[in-house]
Design a protein around this motif. Sequence first.
Motif, PDB file in Angstrom:
ATOM      1  N   GLN A  67       0.857  -1.187   0.000  1.00 35.95           N
ATOM      2  CA  GLN A  67       0.000   0.000   0.000  1.00 35.95           C
ATOM      3  C   GLN A  67       0.897   1.243   0.000  1.00 35.95           C
ATOM      4  O   GLN A  67       1.784   1.379   0.849  1.00 35.95           O
ATOM      5  N   ALA A  68       0.693   2.116  -0.992  1.00 35.10           N
ATOM      6  CA  ALA A  68       1.458   3.370  -1.020  1.00 35.10           C
ATOM      7  C   ALA A  68       0.980   4.280   0.107  1.00 35.10           C
ATOM      8  O   ALA A  68      -0.223   4.366   0.384  1.00 35.10           O
ATOM      9  N   ARG A  69       1.905   4.974   0.745  1.00 37.76           N
ATOM     10  CA  ARG A  69       1.537   5.852   1.856  1.00 37.76           C
ATOM     11  C   ARG A  69       0.908   7.161   1.369  1.00 37.76           C
ATOM     12  O   ARG A  69       0.109   7.765   2.077  1.00 37.76           O
ATOM     13  N   LYS A  70       1.285   7.573   0.170  1.00 30.80           N
ATOM     14  CA  LYS A  70       0.753   8.835  -0.365  1.00 30.80           C
ATOM     15  C   LYS A  70       0.252   8.623  -1.781  1.00 30.80           C
ATOM     16  O   LYS A  70       0.743   7.765  -2.506  1.00 30.80           O
ATOM     17  N   LYS A  71      -0.717   9.453  -2.150  1.00 33.96           N
ATOM     18  CA  LYS A  71      -1.207   9.431  -3.518  1.00 33.96           C
ATOM     19  C   LYS A  71      -0.204  10.135  -4.429  1.00 33.96           C
ATOM     20  O   LYS A  71       0.516  11.045  -4.006  1.00 33.96           O
ATOM     21  N   LEU A  72      -0.174   9.723  -5.666  1.00 32.23           N
ATOM     22  CA  LEU A  72       0.701  10.333  -6.660  1.00 32.23           C
ATOM     23  C   LEU A  72      -0.185  11.000  -7.704  1.00 32.23           C
ATOM     24  O   LEU A  72      -1.005  10.353  -8.354  1.00 32.23           O
ATOM     25  N   LYS A  73      -0.027  12.314  -7.846  1.00 34.65           N
ATOM     26  CA  LYS A  73      -0.914  13.041  -8.761  1.00 34.65           C
ATOM     27  C   LYS A  73      -0.600  12.738 -10.213  1.00 34.65           C
ATOM     28  O   LYS A  73      -1.490  12.465 -11.013  1.00 34.65           O
ATOM     29  N   ARG A  74       0.653  12.820 -10.558  1.00 31.81           N
ATOM     30  CA  ARG A  74       1.033  12.616 -11.963  1.00 31.81           C
ATOM     31  C   ARG A  74       2.293  11.740 -12.047  1.00 31.81           C
ATOM     32  O   ARG A  74       3.031  11.596 -11.096  1.00 31.81           O
ATOM     33  N   GLY A  75       2.501  11.206 -13.252  1.00 35.38           N
ATOM     34  CA  GLY A  75       3.726  10.457 -13.523  1.00 35.38           C
ATOM     35  C   GLY A  75       3.716   9.066 -12.907  1.00 35.38           C
ATOM     36  O   GLY A  75       2.670   8.442 -12.733  1.00 35.38           O
ATOM     37  N   GLU A  76       4.906   8.627 -12.542  1.00 35.27           N
ATOM     38  CA  GLU A  76       5.059   7.274 -12.014  1.00 35.27           C
ATOM     39  C   GLU A  76       6.203   7.249 -11.010  1.00 35.27           C
ATOM     40  O   GLU A  76       7.220   7.910 -11.207  1.00 35.27           O
ATOM     41  N   GLN A  77       6.020   6.508  -9.924  1.00 33.10           N
ATOM     42  CA  GLN A  77       7.038   6.353  -8.896  1.00 33.10           C
ATOM     43  C   GLN A  77       7.301   4.864  -8.696  1.00 33.10           C
ATOM     44  O   GLN A  77       6.368   4.084  -8.502  1.00 33.10           O
ATOM     45  N   THR A  78       8.575   4.478  -8.753  1.00 30.11           N
ATOM     46  CA  THR A  78       8.931   3.066  -8.596  1.00 30.11           C
ATOM     47  C   THR A  78       9.510   2.829  -7.203  1.00 30.11           C
ATOM     48  O   THR A  78      10.417   3.548  -6.760  1.00 30.11           O
ATOM     49  N   TYR A  79       8.987   1.805  -6.519  1.00 35.36           N
ATOM     50  CA  TYR A  79       9.456   1.421  -5.197  1.00 35.36           C
ATOM     51  C   TYR A  79       9.958  -0.031  -5.237  1.00 35.36           C
ATOM     52  O   TYR A  79       9.426  -0.863  -5.973  1.00 35.36           O
ATOM     53  N   ARG A  80      10.943  -0.309  -4.424  1.00 30.80           N
ATOM     54  CA  ARG A  80      11.397  -1.693  -4.274  1.00 30.80           C
ATOM     55  C   ARG A  80      10.539  -2.395  -3.226  1.00 30.80           C
ATOM     56  O   ARG A  80      10.255  -1.823  -2.167  1.00 30.80           O
ATOM     57  N   VAL A  81      10.158  -3.624  -3.531  1.00 28.27           N
ATOM     58  CA  VAL A  81       9.400  -4.463  -2.601  1.00 28.27           C
ATOM     59  C   VAL A  81      10.302  -5.628  -2.207  1.00 28.27           C
ATOM     60  O   VAL A  81      10.695  -6.436  -3.058  1.00 28.27           O
ATOM     61  N   CYS A  82      10.647  -5.730  -0.928  1.00 26.15           N
ATOM     62  CA  CYS A  82      11.617  -6.731  -0.482  1.00 26.15           C
ATOM     63  C   CYS A  82      10.980  -7.683   0.530  1.00 26.15           C
ATOM     64  O   CYS A  82      10.323  -7.242   1.479  1.00 26.15           O
ATOM     65  N   VAL A  83      11.186  -8.976   0.293  1.00 22.07           N
ATOM     66  CA  VAL A  83      10.751 -10.009   1.230  1.00 22.07           C
ATOM     67  C   VAL A  83      12.003 -10.721   1.757  1.00 22.07           C
ATOM     68  O   VAL A  83      12.866 -11.137   0.979  1.00 22.07           O
ATOM     69  N   LEU A  84      12.089 -10.826   3.070  1.00 23.41           N
ATOM     70  CA  LEU A  84      13.218 -11.488   3.712  1.00 23.41           C
ATOM     71  C   LEU A  84      12.738 -12.835   4.252  1.00 23.41           C
ATOM     72  O   LEU A  84      11.709 -12.908   4.929  1.00 23.41           O
ATOM     73  N   ALA A  85      13.479 -13.886   3.947  1.00 26.74           N
ATOM     74  CA  ALA A  85      13.147 -15.227   4.419  1.00 26.74           C
ATOM     75  C   ALA A  85      14.323 -15.785   5.206  1.00 26.74           C
ATOM     76  O   ALA A  85      15.402 -16.000   4.646  1.00 26.74           O
ATOM     77  N   GLU A  86      14.115 -15.995   6.508  1.00 30.42           N
ATOM     78  CA  GLU A  86      15.136 -16.614   7.354  1.00 30.42           C
ATOM     79  C   GLU A  86      14.887 -18.122   7.350  1.00 30.42           C
ATOM     80  O   GLU A  86      13.955 -18.607   7.992  1.00 30.42           O
ATOM     81  N   VAL A  87      15.711 -18.844   6.601  1.00 33.99           N
ATOM     82  CA  VAL A  87      15.532 -20.284   6.423  1.00 33.99           C
ATOM     83  C   VAL A  87      16.268 -21.026   7.530  1.00 33.99           C
ATOM     84  O   VAL A  87      17.478 -20.869   7.697  1.00 33.99           O
ATOM     85  N   GLU A  88      15.540 -21.844   8.279  1.00 32.05           N
ATOM     86  CA  GLU A  88      16.151 -22.610   9.367  1.00 32.05           C
ATOM     87  C   GLU A  88      17.135 -23.625   8.794  1.00 32.05           C
ATOM     88  O   GLU A  88      16.784 -24.441   7.954  1.00 32.05           O
ATOM     89  N   GLY A  89      18.381 -23.539   9.232  1.00 34.66           N
ATOM     90  CA  GLY A  89      19.409 -24.466   8.774  1.00 34.66           C
ATOM     91  C   GLY A  89      19.981 -24.139   7.414  1.00 34.66           C
ATOM     92  O   GLY A  89      20.804 -24.897   6.892  1.00 34.66           O
TER      93      GLY A  89
END
Length: 215
Positions: free
Chosen positions: A174-196
């Motif tokens: 979910q974006a925190r703010k609305k974007l009036k015009r153009g385009e904004q790119t954000y990185r989406v990162c998922v961290l996985a701590e694998v046991e062993g």
Amino acid sequence: MELVPSALAVDPGRLGSMKVHLTNSGAEPCDVAVEVPSPDRDWSWVHPESCSVTPGEEVVVAVFFKPACGPHPTAGTHTVDIVARASGGDVAAAQGQGTVDVGPFVDAVGTLHPMVAYDPMASSYTFNLENRGNVPVTATLSTDDPSGGLELHVQPTRVSAEPGETATATVQVQARKKLKRGEQTYRVCVLAEVEGGSDLRIEGAFRQQGLKKAK
């Protein structure tokens, strides 16, 4: 038939072997073929596969085992039934039973689908944890937003997968703010701590679209 050794330990990607001692206690020469069970033939083989044994003599053939660095065979103890069949016959002339202890191999891979999502405010992704190893894996999931411009949530936060299987989780963006015009790119990162195993960091992108289209 005698197996030497009758118990063997082999790590994935490594090679181990047993010696099969065959003795002909009959009065006639015997041509035999030595076999391993069909389910095990993708990681084991016999050399030579057939031989001739004269009366009162002994021959030795080798059975090799090389577990793959993958889901099959799974880690643990496997019972292997080795059979010697007389040439042209279906009945076992001799048989023996050995065990092979396959060592653990941990290999987990993470992906995001889609890799890139487009929306004015929000989107969702599927996180896949693929277990390419031979033991069950469990991972604790969390998210990271380097920009601080997104709200990220992952559910469930803990997933498990058996060898050769894939576990999934849903990532909400979910974006925190609305974007009036153009385009904004954000990185989406998922961290996985694998046991062993090694920790994973999987990155995708959220491309926020402006509410007003350029004229």
